[in-house]
Design an enzyme around this catalytic site. Sequence first.
Site, PDB file in Angstrom:
ATOM      1  N   VAL A   1     -15.199  44.146  84.451  1.00 14.56           N
ATOM      2  CA  VAL A   1     -14.653  44.846  85.616  1.00 14.56           C
ATOM      3  C   VAL A   1     -14.884  44.018  86.874  1.00 14.56           C
ATOM      4  O   VAL A   1     -14.793  44.529  87.994  1.00 14.56           O
ATOM      5  CB  VAL A   1     -15.281  46.253  85.781  1.00 14.56           C
ATOM      6  CG1 VAL A   1     -14.803  47.185  84.695  1.00 14.56           C
ATOM      7  CG2 VAL A   1     -16.810  46.173  85.788  1.00 14.56           C
TER       8      VAL A   1
ATOM      9  N   ARG B   1     -14.050  39.896  87.698  1.00 16.96           N
ATOM     10  CA  ARG B   1     -12.878  39.072  87.936  1.00 16.96           C
ATOM     11  C   ARG B   1     -12.464  38.431  86.615  1.00 16.96           C
ATOM     12  O   ARG B   1     -13.311  38.057  85.798  1.00 16.96           O
ATOM     13  CB  ARG B   1     -13.173  37.975  88.977  1.00 16.96           C
ATOM     14  CG  ARG B   1     -13.116  38.450  90.425  1.00 16.96           C
ATOM     15  CD  ARG B   1     -11.689  38.768  90.827  1.00 16.96           C
ATOM     16  NE  ARG B   1     -11.544  39.141  92.220  1.00 16.96           N
ATOM     17  CZ  ARG B   1     -11.495  40.382  92.663  1.00 16.96           C
ATOM     18  NH1 ARG B   1     -11.639  41.386  91.811  1.00 16.96           N
ATOM     19  NH2 ARG B   1     -11.315  40.641  93.936  1.00 16.96           N
TER      20      ARG B   1
ATOM     21  N   ASP C   1     -10.474  45.047  82.270  1.00 14.89           N
ATOM     22  CA  ASP C   1      -9.690  45.597  83.376  1.00 14.89           C
ATOM     23  C   ASP C   1      -9.134  44.500  84.278  1.00 14.89           C
ATOM     24  O   ASP C   1      -8.267  44.776  85.101  1.00 14.89           O
ATOM     25  CB  ASP C   1     -10.565  46.548  84.196  1.00 14.89           C
ATOM     26  CG  ASP C   1      -9.788  47.269  85.280  1.00 14.89           C
ATOM     27  OD1 ASP C   1      -8.794  47.940  84.935  1.00 14.89           O
ATOM     28  OD2 ASP C   1     -10.156  47.160  86.463  1.00 14.89           O
TER      29      ASP C   1
ATOM     30  N   GLU D   1      -2.651  37.890  86.024  1.00 15.10           N
ATOM     31  CA  GLU D   1      -2.240  39.282  86.163  1.00 15.10           C
ATOM     32  C   GLU D   1      -0.835  39.350  86.743  1.00 15.10           C
ATOM     33  O   GLU D   1      -0.538  38.641  87.704  1.00 15.10           O
ATOM     34  CB  GLU D   1      -3.221  40.042  87.051  1.00 15.10           C
ATOM     35  CG  GLU D   1      -4.621  40.144  86.452  1.00 15.10           C
ATOM     36  CD  GLU D   1      -5.587  40.983  87.283  1.00 15.10           C
ATOM     37  OE1 GLU D   1      -5.170  41.514  88.349  1.00 15.10           O
ATOM     38  OE2 GLU D   1      -6.747  41.116  86.880  1.00 15.10           O
TER      39      GLU D   1
ATOM     40  N   HIS E   1      -6.143  46.437  85.882  1.00 16.44           N
ATOM     41  CA  HIS E   1      -6.885  46.248  87.132  1.00 16.44           C
ATOM     42  C   HIS E   1      -6.921  47.557  87.937  1.00 16.44           C
ATOM     43  O   HIS E   1      -6.535  47.606  89.103  1.00 16.44           O
ATOM     44  CB  HIS E   1      -6.265  45.133  87.975  1.00 16.44           C
ATOM     45  CG  HIS E   1      -7.246  44.508  88.930  1.00 16.44           C
ATOM     46  ND1 HIS E   1      -7.217  43.178  89.265  1.00 16.44           N
ATOM     47  CD2 HIS E   1      -8.289  45.026  89.615  1.00 16.44           C
ATOM     48  CE1 HIS E   1      -8.187  42.904  90.118  1.00 16.44           C
ATOM     49  NE2 HIS E   1      -8.860  44.016  90.351  1.00 16.44           N
TER      50      HIS E   1
ATOM     51  N   SER F   1      -9.781  49.994  87.377  1.00 14.43           N
ATOM     52  CA  SER F   1     -11.041  50.693  87.116  1.00 14.43           C
ATOM     53  C   SER F   1     -11.612  51.354  88.362  1.00 14.43           C
ATOM     54  O   SER F   1     -12.324  52.356  88.260  1.00 14.43           O
ATOM     55  CB  SER F   1     -12.069  49.725  86.522  1.00 14.43           C
ATOM     56  OG  SER F   1     -12.371  48.671  87.421  1.00 14.43           O
TER      57      SER F   1
END
Length: 309
Positions: free
Chosen positions: A211, A213, A237, A242, A261, A263
Amino acid sequence: MRAIEAEAVVRYTDAAGLPEALSGADVLFVYDFLSTAVPGAWHAADRLRWLHIASAGVDPVLFPGLRESDVVLTNSRGVFDDAIAEYVLGVILAFAKGFARSLDLQRESRWLHRESERVAGREVLVVGTGPIGRAIARLLRAAGLRVSGAGRRARTGDPDFGDVHSTAELTEHLPAADYVVAVAPLTEQTKGMFDAAAFAAMKPSARFVNVGRGELVVTSDLVAALAGGELAGAALDVFETEPLPADSPLWTMENVLVSPHMSGDFVGWRNTLVEVFRENFGRWVAGKPLHNVVDKQLGYVPSPEVRTR
């Protein structure tokens, strides 16, 4: 932002218009915390004094030009702590209780009795001892898990972690963990810290949760470890790229939980981010010290010293 508009000239812009909007500006609020537009527009920052980013991580704006300048950098530390801690507890429970498998069986209308794992007494190593890591540690301890931390400096008697190990010796402490939670800030020292050697050090029954990077992890090494049985599972996450590419093997691995992404993104989080900036802007106008000032050499807001034994 209306309260700020009453006290200042506010310019709203997208990435393309940032150079023009930045010229003559005293303050820059980077609301799109994933944007990489600031370095390319930096030449226009002719009078900038303060840059605030709407996230806890500052790596998208921490480029050499900002580091070397006198511009103060602040972040939105504190907004996402408890939400991310709840996410981490949630995925640990999901792994232990086999929720994903139960949902699959439900869709197949299959009644298949199984036993589940207890989480009480399980060992968790939280890598990253800032406010988010501390919130995670407190919530997991309340659920009965045994928690230790890994940070820049080893110490004992920490009020949230108990023992904190040095990240320089991370691989020595990974074998004891049933769950490894990555929440460290992204710096030159932490980039790629979870590589083949780190995953090989974990026990095959361990689960990995990221959670922090995506760049903390060497993705190809993680995929290999999961496929080869070096890890029992992962909840991810954040990712190096991305959105996660559609052809990534992580999408279809049965022992992987993927979330986009999100959380820390509770209902109302966007308004909370604006409120954090508005409050800090009030301090700036009044000449008071700003909250959440980032050490631009470290790459994060230094935490106050905690009492240890």
